[in-house]
Design a protein around this motif. Structure first.
Motif, short mmCIF file in Angstrom:
data_model
loop_
_atom_site.label_atom_id
_atom_site.label_comp_id
_atom_site.label_asym_id
_atom_site.label_seq_id
_atom_site.Cartn_x
_atom_site.Cartn_y
_atom_site.Cartn_z
N LEU A 94 -20.01 -128.31 -137.02
CA LEU A 94 -19.36 -127.79 -135.76
C LEU A 94 -18.19 -126.73 -136.42
O LEU A 94 -17.90 -125.73 -135.56
CB LEU A 94 -18.66 -128.78 -135.26
N LEU A 95 -17.90 -126.89 -137.65
CA LEU A 95 -16.72 -126.01 -138.02
C LEU A 95 -17.30 -124.59 -138.37
O LEU A 95 -16.41 -123.71 -138.54
CB LEU A 95 -16.12 -126.55 -139.62
N PHE A 96 -18.64 -124.58 -138.59
CA PHE A 96 -18.89 -123.10 -138.78
C PHE A 96 -19.07 -122.22 -137.68
O PHE A 96 -19.35 -121.13 -137.54
CB PHE A 96 -20.46 -123.02 -139.48
N LEU A 97 -18.85 -122.77 -136.17
CA LEU A 97 -19.43 -122.26 -135.20
C LEU A 97 -18.38 -121.01 -134.77
O LEU A 97 -18.94 -119.83 -134.52
CB LEU A 97 -19.02 -123.19 -133.76
N PRO A 98 -17.06 -121.09 -134.98
CA PRO A 98 -16.23 -119.91 -134.68
C PRO A 98 -16.30 -118.76 -135.86
O PRO A 98 -15.51 -117.85 -135.66
CB PRO A 98 -14.94 -120.46 -134.41
N ILE A 99 -17.02 -119.11 -137.01
CA ILE A 99 -16.68 -118.17 -138.19
C ILE A 99 -17.56 -116.82 -137.76
O ILE A 99 -18.64 -117.17 -137.80
CB ILE A 99 -17.03 -118.95 -139.22
N PRO A 100 -17.00 -115.69 -137.92
CA PRO A 100 -17.93 -114.47 -137.97
C PRO A 100 -18.23 -114.19 -139.36
O PRO A 100 -17.57 -113.68 -140.16
CB PRO A 100 -16.77 -113.48 -137.27
N PHE A 101 -19.56 -114.34 -139.45
CA PHE A 101 -20.03 -113.99 -140.71
C PHE A 101 -20.13 -112.38 -140.72
O PHE A 101 -20.36 -111.99 -141.70
CB PHE A 101 -21.34 -114.60 -140.99
N GLY A 102 -20.31 -111.45 -139.69
CA GLY A 102 -20.49 -110.23 -139.45
C GLY A 102 -20.01 -109.58 -138.12
O GLY A 102 -19.65 -110.68 -137.41
N GLU A 103 -20.24 -108.51 -138.15
CA GLU A 103 -19.72 -107.86 -136.53
C GLU A 103 -20.13 -108.71 -135.35
O GLU A 103 -19.28 -109.17 -134.58
CB GLU A 103 -20.20 -106.42 -136.57
N THR A 104 -21.52 -109.17 -135.33
CA THR A 104 -22.13 -109.95 -134.16
C THR A 104 -22.54 -110.97 -134.58
O THR A 104 -23.48 -111.93 -133.81
CB THR A 104 -23.00 -109.02 -133.38
N LEU A 105 -22.50 -111.46 -135.72
CA LEU A 105 -23.00 -112.58 -136.58
C LEU A 105 -22.06 -113.90 -136.26
O LEU A 105 -21.18 -114.38 -137.18
CB LEU A 105 -23.54 -112.50 -138.10
N TYR A 106 -22.07 -114.40 -135.14
CA TYR A 106 -21.10 -115.55 -135.10
C TYR A 106 -21.74 -116.58 -133.86
O TYR A 106 -22.80 -116.15 -133.16
CB TYR A 106 -19.81 -115.16 -134.57
#
Lengths: 325, 171
Positions: A94-106
């Motif tokens: 669940l902790l990964f949910l709000p992390i933006p990996f890229g511009e639109t990658l969340y």
């Protein structure tokens, strides 16, 4: 064509499944990296025989873990004993949910991303407590007691240093915080406020129970601490969640202090992963460089140095922000 | 957001079940740690209810403070009293049970009567209030309540410290 903006639930489910795969793969990579780095730090090659330069060793380890028999101690609390590893592993995804990996990658665009991560990462301590207690084993219980004292203590400087960045950016949204920082290192909050970054970094070592602060499982005095009684995938779950937690705190560090997915020339997920793995490398490097501290030293570092420093830093940041703007 | 709207009755039912199950476990388990696990489950369900009320920040705080911190403190308190696993504390005397019943029934009657009298009409889900607004209001409009809660916390802490000193002196 399905537009994921209109289907947040679909997007979330896809992202969660992808994150499970990411966590699993990451564990393989990190186990290999950990053992190889440990080897080279100690002037030995590390895993070498399974595959080219031991590349398949983590797969063999995973196979062994999954094939092992699950044992439940006779005098343990069976329900809580098996609930604990699940409770340790599930919130991590669940902790990964709000992390933006890229511009639109969340996975989920929330304006409270930082709070969500801080809130659900607290469940891990609870899982360690339950595991240590339900095992009905003195080493398990001692490990759990240490885990509590340690994580309650280290959460304070961690929260304060995160709060400092939230004050600087005026937002709790991880995406907004990323965008506010520029592509170049001198625009990052970690360079503008290096003390907060330093305090955060030391605190995450305490929070994720990594050496030199790995006292809850200190094998020389507590055999294996809270997971003494776990075999097979029971232990595997704790192991996976420890590595996943490391990745999460490094992701948050790279967003709050190192500009997230932004970087010189071309911004994108490659910059994000580069920063995360650089931080992970430093964490592994520290484990094999510094000897484990004593428990009173561990608490003294926190209460006498990190917490007052973090508070001073917070006050100083407020003053500077007032004077500057 | 249409599909999320359609899911909300099911989510409500789920949270209700979680809260009910957790509270029953907390009240009926003889093992203290299991009762604590039930209490935590109920608190997680309450966090879900805050989400339904469109108050995500309060929900997150519920998880951060109650599920993450208070539960760990309760766990520590239980552990310091050295209850071994699988052991259950003996039940108190009949006067204790009577006192417990009084303490339990009074808020129940009070809350049920309040619900039956004051919550008859349906209202819209309140709008999501941003965190900065929440902070402003807590320090201006609701400052008295906010400060009173901190006084309660302070009294609890001071009491714990005094109890600790008394015990050390008697030893």
């Amino acid at each position: 064509m399905i537009n994921p903006e209109y289907y947040p639930l679909v997007r979330m489910v896809i992202f969660l499944v992808a994150m499970m795969a990411f966590v699993g793969l990451n564990a393989l990579v990190l186990v290999y990296a950990e053992r190889k780095i440990a080897g080279h730090v100690q002037r030995r090659p590390g895993p070498f025989h399974v595959g080219w330069h031991g590349l398949l060793q983590p797969l063999a380890d995973a196979g062994k873990l999954m094939a092992k028999q699950l044992l439940t101690p006779w005098s343990s609390d069976k329900l809580l004993f098996w609930a604990a590893p699940l409770l340790s592993f599930l919130p991590v995804i669940l902790l990964f949910l709000p992390i933006p990996f890229g511009e639109t990658l969340y996975g989920l665009n929330v304006n409270l991303g930082v709070v969500l991560i801080l809130a659900f990462s607290g469940l891990n301590v609870l899982a360690l407590c339950l595991a240590g207690w339900a095992s009905n084993n003195k080493y398990g219980l001692l490990g759990a007691a240490r885990a509590v004292a340690q994580s309650v203590a280290y959460e304070i400087p961690l929260l304060i240093s995160v709060l400092t960045v939230a004050l600087m950016s005026g937002s709790l949204d991880l995406h907004a915080i990323t965008v506010q920082q520029g592509a170049w290192p001198w625009q990052w909050y970690g360079v503008l406020n290096p003390l907060a970054f330093f305090i955060y970094f030391i605190s995450i070592l305490g929070e994720t129970n990594r050496a030199p602060f790995d006292l809850p499982e200190g094998e020389s005095e507590l055999t294996a601490g809270f997971h003494t009684e776990y075999s097979g995938m029971g232990f595997g779950m704790f192991f996976l969640s420890e590595y996943a937690n490391m990745v999460v705190v490094c992701c948050v560090a790279s967003i709050l202090f190192l500009g997230g997915y932004q970087g010189p020339i071309e911004s994108g997920w490659w910059w994000f992963l580069l920063k995360v793995y650089a931080l992970l490398f430093i964490i592994i490097w520290m484990r094999w460089t510094f000897p484990r501290v004593r428990f009173d030293q561990l608490l003294n570092i926190n209460w006498r140095w990190l917490t007052p420093l973090a508070l001073l830093n917070l006050v100083g940041t407020v003053i500077v922000l007032r004077l500057a703007g | 957001m249409q599909e999320l709207q359609a899911l909300s009755p099911y989510a409500y039912g789920l949270y209700l079940l979680i809260i009910l199950g957790g509270s029953l476990a907390a009240a009926l388990c003889k093992n203290l740690i299991r009762a604590m696990a039930g209490l935590i489950t109920a608190m997680l369900g309450a966090a879900g209810m805050y989400m339904m009320l469109n108050a995500p920040f309060v929900a997150m705080m519920q998880v951060l403070i109650y599920v993450g911190a208070v539960s760990v403190l309760i766990f520590f308190a239980i552990m310091l009293t050295k209850t071994p696993a699988g052991d259950s504390p003996e039940l108190g005397s009949s006067s204790k049970i009577a006192a417990g019943l009084v303490v339990g029934v009074m808020p129940f009657v009070f809350l049920v009567s309040a619900c039956l009298n004051y919550f008859k009409q349906q209202v819209e889900t309140p709008p999501d209030i941003p965190v900065d607004q929440l902070g402003q209001d807590l320090l201006t409009r609701y400052a008295l309540g906010f400060e009173l809660i901190s006084v309660v916390l302070f009294v609890a802490m001071a009491g714990a410290v005094i109890l600790g000193f008394e015990r050390r002196r008697s030893q």
